[in-house]
Design an enzyme around this catalytic site. Structure first.
Site, PDB file in Angstrom:
ATOM      1  N   GLU A  60       1.681  -0.440  -4.965  1.00 40.73           N
ATOM      2  CA  GLU A  60       0.607   0.485  -5.326  1.00 40.73           C
ATOM      3  C   GLU A  60       1.255   1.790  -5.777  1.00 40.73           C
ATOM      4  O   GLU A  60       1.713   2.587  -4.963  1.00 40.73           O
ATOM      5  CB  GLU A  60      -0.330   0.754  -4.143  1.00 40.73           C
ATOM      6  N   ASP A  65       0.834  -1.198   0.000  1.00 37.10           N
ATOM      7  CA  ASP A  65       0.000   0.000   0.000  1.00 37.10           C
ATOM      8  C   ASP A  65       0.881   1.266   0.000  1.00 37.10           C
ATOM      9  O   ASP A  65       1.925   1.310   0.652  1.00 37.10           O
ATOM     10  CB  ASP A  65      -0.873  -0.042   1.259  1.00 37.10           C
ATOM     11  N   ASP A  92     -10.818   1.245  -3.908  1.00 30.49           N
ATOM     12  CA  ASP A  92     -10.489   2.679  -3.907  1.00 30.49           C
ATOM     13  C   ASP A  92     -11.193   3.462  -5.011  1.00 30.49           C
ATOM     14  O   ASP A  92     -10.951   4.666  -5.153  1.00 30.49           O
ATOM     15  CB  ASP A  92      -8.975   2.875  -4.098  1.00 30.49           C
TER      16      ASP A  92
END
Ligand code: CA
Length: 581
Positions: free
Chosen positions: A373, A344, A440
């Protein structure tokens, strides 16, 4: 000749090993500027006597192929061998008027024999070091990922439901703080359903102990959240997934920690005296109340994820923090045999740490997959010693900007996709994670205006691209949802096996049964004269796909498809056809 537009850099995605003995070389020149590019190359130590008895460089030459055209550049490519694992090369270019030059390490020269023999103007790959070659896990090229948001996938155990758990109603619009009771037992109960759907990679949003429903605010990286289950259950889940040929990817948040973590709480209690004071980026004590500069409260006392005071940023330059996070990273591989980490906010953590991370995880499991990410160009992370691939938002957003919003024409999209593919080595492109939606973003069906045909067409386009496709849970059930938290509704199991489920399953089956072609090699696009988008994968045989993104029915004139028994004479708007040739 527009030589100002020439682009090439040795030992990068422009010149790299594709295997131990072969070098792939790319050269970029202004669109339509050159009629040919030839690679002049040879072993730097290979000399032969010339007519005067002096020794000179003995070079070979091979034409480069214009493989694609981007927004501003043509992309030329060739693969060469290196019998002695060394090569030097330069580019002999000819423009549309027949002017010829050689372009090398020290610039542009007239294309004369003397200049071809000038050793100092050659780009060099001094030695083919396999240890430096970018190697990406083969299994990812065969994988169709499925992203699970554990709190909303399935509730398999009522006994661990958090207080205030709401009834499982897929039509709900969840609030930010709501809990629905989803857990790992729920995933275990549905593994057979996922196997039937055809996916073979499970990507879990965080499962470690945290306060929120999304678990991105980690409290303890070494424990399964009690509302999801425990380590014994997780171990069982991994075993059962592996037994079904499914890989398991966990989500790690190493950029920041949760407010409730022991370390941050210790800092809040003991201030500068805390043994964890240097675990974070702290500029000034006391830490509370947090000053948010956006609200005009002055400079913040510590760095955070965004300006979120409950997510203090970790100091990954601190060796103690490094040791702790590397222990976490390897623990779940050693003890539970996970196959991949999704990292992340990976772009906000230092390269120095990620290099240690990559070395540590691949030492435990050599074909481990590391997914970062990163939402923007990612060359700096993708040189074989940090990440295997990244979440390919930059690529899939271009797809959506044509298929779903029409913000760009098919031609613009194809040019920009061609440019994206030139940012990375082929073996990296093959393991990028190509997802259209996630926890997201708004769901693909919502982005498609609730037109399932359009959502499926867009998904199908992604399924024939280079890169591993990923489906967000619920896509196969025809679920829609706006931006989070609306994209995190409880799974609609009533649609299992329904028409939409069947169409998504067919697509997954297509991708997996042709993984040798679709998971490897490169992608070739074309806009046909009739306005269809044609995608070709493979060479002498392979997969050919047509997509109608126009507003009217378009005739398909494809012998290969007709030979495969494709009888429809035209494709409807939002239609597609995929066939072997
Ligand atoms: Ca539960």
């Amino acid at each position: 000749m527009n030589s100002a537009a020439f682009k090439h850099r040795p030992e990068s995605e422009d010149a790299y090993l594709v295997d131990a003995d072969h070098l792939q070389i790319r050269f970029h020149a202004a669109k339509d500027d050159l009629q040919s590019v030839e690679l002049i190359y040879g072993d730097p130590y290979w000399t032969i006597p010339n007519a005067s008895g002096e020794t000179t460089f003995a070079y070979s030459h091979v034409p480069m192929v214009k493989i694609s055209t981007g927004e501003t550049h043509d992309h030329w490519e060739v693969t060469i061998g290196g019998p002695y694992r060394r090569e030097q090369y330069l580019f002999a270019v000819m423009d549309q008027d027949g002017n010829r030059e050689v372009f090398g390490d020290r610039g542009l020269r007239a294309d004369t024999e003397e200049n071809r023999l000038t050793m100092t103007n050659y780009f060099r790959i001094p030695y083919f070091h396999v240890i430096d070659m970018v190697q990406t896990p083969e299994w990812v090229k065969d994988t169709v990922w499925y992203q699970i948001f554990p709190e909303r996938f399935a509730n398999g155990d009522r006994s661990n439901d958090p207080a205030g758990t709401k009834p499982w109603r897929p039509e709900d619009h969840p609030g930010r703080e709501d809990f629905y009771g989803g857990d790992l037992q729920g995933v275990l109960n549905h593994l057979d359903d996922l196997q039937e759907l055809g996916v073979n990679g499970l990507y879990f949003c965080p499962v470690f102990t945290a306060s929120s429903n999304h678990k991105y605010d980690t409290i303890d990286y070494l424990a399964i959240d009690p509302a999801f289950g425990d380590k014994a259950l997780f171990a069982h889940l991994v075993t059962e997934a592996h037994r079904r040929g499914m890989k398991v990817m966990l989500d790690a948040v190493f950029n920041h920690m949760g407010y409730e973590s022991m370390q941050w709480q210790d800092v809040l209690r003991n201030g500068a005296q805390s043994r964890f004071a240097d675990w974070f980026h702290i500029h000034e004590f006391p830490l509370t109340p947090f000053r948010d500069p956006i609200k005009g409260e002055g400079e913040p006392q510590f760095d955070t994820f965004g300006f979120e005071p409950h997510m203090p940023k970790l100091n990954t330059a601190n060796p103690e923090v490094q040791a702790y996070l590397l222990e976490v990273a390897t623990y779940w591989i050693r003890e539970f045999d996970i196959d991949a980490w999704r990292l992340d906010v990976a772009n906000e953590v230092d390269h120095h740490f990620w290099k240690q991370f990559y070395t540590a995880v691949t030492a435990v499991k050599p074909d481990f997959y590391v997914l970062g990410e990163v939402w923007h160009s990612s060359q700096s992370w993708l040189n074989g010693d940090e990440f295997s691939g990244v979440m390919n938002y930059a690529y899939t957003q271009l797809v959506m900007d044509h298929f779903l919003t029409g913000e760009q024409s098919a031609g613009q999209m194809l040019a920009r996709l061609a440019d994206q593919l030139m940012l990375y080595r082929d073996q990296t492109n093959q393991v990028m994670l190509n997802m259209l939606d996630s926890h997201d973003t708004a769901r693909i069906l919502t982005l498609a205006g609730d037109n399932f045909d359009l959502a499926l067409q867009t998904l199908a386009f992604v399924f024939v691209q280079t890169g591993a496709p990923c489906i967000y849970y619920g896509t196969e059930m025809g679920m829609d949802g706006a931006n989070d938290p609306d994209d995190r509704r409880p799974m609609d199991w009533s649609q299992l096996g329904g028409l939409q489920w069947q169409r998504v399953a067919a697509l997954i089956h297509m991708r997996r049964s042709h993984a040798r072609i679709l998971g490897r090699g490169a992608t070739h696009f074309e806009l046909t004269a009739t306005g269809l988008i044609r995608v070709r994968r493979g060479s002498s045989h392979g997969i050919e796909a047509y997509f109608n993104t126009t507003k009217t029915a378009v005739k398909v004139d494809a012998t290969a498809l007709l030979e495969q028994g494709f009888t429809a004479s035209e494709l409807q708007p939002n239609g597609f056809v995929i066939a072997e040739y």
